[in-house]
Design an enzyme around this catalytic site. Structure first.
Site, PDB file in Angstrom:
ATOM      1  CG  ASP A   8     -13.185  -7.501   1.848  1.00 33.64           C
ATOM      2  OD1 ASP A   8     -12.976  -6.824   2.873  1.00 33.64           O
ATOM      3  OD2 ASP A   8     -13.626  -7.015   0.789  1.00 33.64           O
TER       4      ASP A   8
ATOM      5  CE  LYS B  84       2.826 -17.305  -3.545  1.00 29.06           C
ATOM      6  NZ  LYS B  84       1.971 -18.508  -3.646  1.00 29.06           N
TER       7      LYS B  84
ATOM      8  CE1 TYR C 226      -3.567  -2.553   0.485  1.00 21.62           C
ATOM      9  CE2 TYR C 226      -4.657  -0.528   1.144  1.00 21.62           C
ATOM     10  CZ  TYR C 226      -4.725  -1.838   0.743  1.00 21.62           C
ATOM     11  OH  TYR C 226      -5.939  -2.438   0.588  1.00 21.62           O
TER      12      TYR C 226
HETATM   13  C1  IPM Z   1     -10.223  -1.639   4.225  1.00 22.50           C
HETATM   14  C2  IPM Z   1     -10.626  -0.937   2.955  1.00 22.50           C
HETATM   15  C3  IPM Z   1      -9.576   0.113   2.621  1.00 22.50           C
HETATM   16  C4  IPM Z   1      -8.267  -0.626   2.386  1.00 22.50           C
HETATM   17  C5  IPM Z   1      -9.915   1.018   1.435  1.00 22.50           C
HETATM   18  C6  IPM Z   1     -11.211   1.762   1.641  1.00 22.50           C
HETATM   19  C7  IPM Z   1      -8.802   1.994   1.144  1.00 22.50           C
HETATM   20  O1  IPM Z   1     -10.791  -1.857   1.929  1.00 22.50           O
HETATM   21  O2  IPM Z   1     -10.060  -0.957   5.260  1.00 22.50           O
HETATM   22  O3  IPM Z   1     -10.076  -2.859   4.215  1.00 22.50           O
HETATM   23  O4  IPM Z   1      -8.002  -1.101   1.271  1.00 22.50           O
HETATM   24  O5  IPM Z   1      -7.482  -0.729   3.334  1.00 22.50           O
HETATM   25 MG    MG Z   2     -10.629  -3.891   2.538  1.00 21.32          MG
END
Ligand code: IPM
Ligand code: MG
Length: 386
Positions: free
Chosen positions: A259, A199, A149
């Site tokens: 997720d 990984k 990120y």
């Molecule tokens: C999360 C979200 C964020 C991320 C987005 C909104 C930038 O998906 O907090 O998981 O990718 O970290």
């Molecule tokens: Mg997310």
């Protein structure tokens, strides 16, 4: 007010609702936190500020200076969600997501705790078989300020052979070590198992991560450490979720795996998170940011304002805020018990509704949790007669 020195000072909560359903769930979440505080006879000061798309519209920046200053000065940040189709133009120079990413980085909130626990009453609603998902109770610790990120370079350019783009996965030893330590400490207070996800078979950073995890793990002989490759972790999460206790991983891997893990808890609308830094605040906790993991993406824009959003992720994020930043573990537990009670009584928002669920709106769900909080205190102060 209580008279111990830490609790003598009124804590400040920076409330950053953001966009879309972020506004609705934050309002309900704060209402529940306020009720929990009132129930224990204390109060806090809440100050709101713009972030994300709403801030872009008003100021041109997703994270205006005022917002950042408020968030840094507050004891805790209560965050909603950012983003939406209005700001989705891929070539726009400013994006709502810069609001949350900028806060995480600026406040050095490197450890993102995402508890995944299945409420027993939602067992039947799970997308997985009951016998697979039963007993799931884990915390994913996502590294939040490094990795893919934030690595540099991250850019696109026109090369002699055409357009190219690059993102960079980069970590320092210190960045990996500190998030591993948070994970081992958490595991000590739980079932004493850490699953480190990397990984290592392909990536240099993966082998680096594994080496550091092993070294840090030696300081915690009472905690079992296992290493799993991220692709296998994605599979085991749905094949044997109940075997995990604390799972720790790189920023992007953690984004994806949480997720997936949210399905275990019945809905993404159920999952809270705490993003913690290392700094202590004046309220006897750590400086932290609390947000539902769902963002604005969980709900299509048509859902905004219809009362269909599930506020439980925000409410449970409020509980985490009370526990980690405001040093009010009893109030945190009271909210969690109240939520379980409401679910067990058969209420739910559409995302967690089964055939016999009494479907309620976002606001009504908040009212029910607040009512259950009242009953919890009645149960504690006045044991049932007979
Ligand atoms: C999360 C979200 C964020 C991320 C987005 C909104 C930038 O998906 O907090 O998981 O990718 O970290
Ligand atoms: Mg997310």
């Amino acid at each position: 007010m209580t008279s111990d020195p830490i609790h003598d000072r009124q804590p400040i909560i920076a409330v950053l609702p953001g966009d879309g359903i972020g506004v609705e769930v934050t309002e309900v979440g704060m209402r529940v936190v306020r009720a929990a505080a009132a129930r224990s006879d204390w109060s806090f000061r809440a100050e709101s500020a713009l972030v994300g798309g709403a801030a872009i519209d008003a100021t041109g920046s997703a994270l205006p200076q005022d917002t950042l200053e408020l968030a840094s000065a507050a004891d805790a940040v209560f965050f909603g969600a950012v983003g939406g189709p209005k700001w989705d133009n891929p070539s726009a120079p400013v994006r709502p997501e810069q609001g949350i990413l900028g806060l995480r980085k600026a406040l050095d909130l490197y450890a993102n705790l995402r508890p995944v626990k299945l409420a027993p009453s939602l067992l039947a609603q799970s997308a997985l078989k009951e016998e697979v998902v039963r007993g799931t109770d884990m915390i994913v610790v996502r590294e939040l300020t490094g990795g893919l990120y934030f690595g540099k370079p991250s850019r696109r350019w026109n090369s002699p052979t055409g357009w190219r783009a690059v993102d960079t996965l980069s970590y320092t030893e210190q960045e990996i070590e500190r998030v591993l330590r948070v994970s081992f400490e958490l595991a000590r207070g739980r079932r004493k198992k850490v699953t480190s996800v990397d990984k290592a078979n392909v990536l240099t950073t993966g082998r680096f991560w594994r080496e550091i995890a092993t070294r840090v793990g030696a300081d915690y002989p009472d905690v079992v450490l296992e290493h799993i490759l991220v692709d296998a972790a994605a599979m085991y999460l749905i094949r044997r979720p109940a075997t995990f206790d604390v799972m720790v991983t790189e920023n992007m891997f953690g984004d994806i795996l949480t997720d997936e893990a949210s399905v275990l808890a019945g809905s993404m609308g159920m999952l809270p998170s705490a993003s913690l830094g290392s700094g202590q605040n004046g309220a006897g906790g750590v400086h932290g940011l609390y947000e539902p993991i769902h963002g604005t993406a969980l709900y299509t824009p048509e859902v905004v304002g219809t009362g269909r959003a599930n506020p439980l992720a925000a409410i449970l994020s409020g509980a985490l805020m009370l526990r980690y930043s405001l040093n009010r573990p009893d109030d945190a537990a009271a909210i969690e018990v109240a939520v379980e009670h409401v679910l067990a009584s058969g209420y739910g928002t559409p995302d967690i509704a089964g055939p016999s669920t009494q479907v309620v709106t976002t606001d009504r769900m908040g009212d029910l949790v607040i009512a259950a909080l009242g009953e919890t205190s009645a149960r504690i102060t006045a044991p049932a007669a007979g």
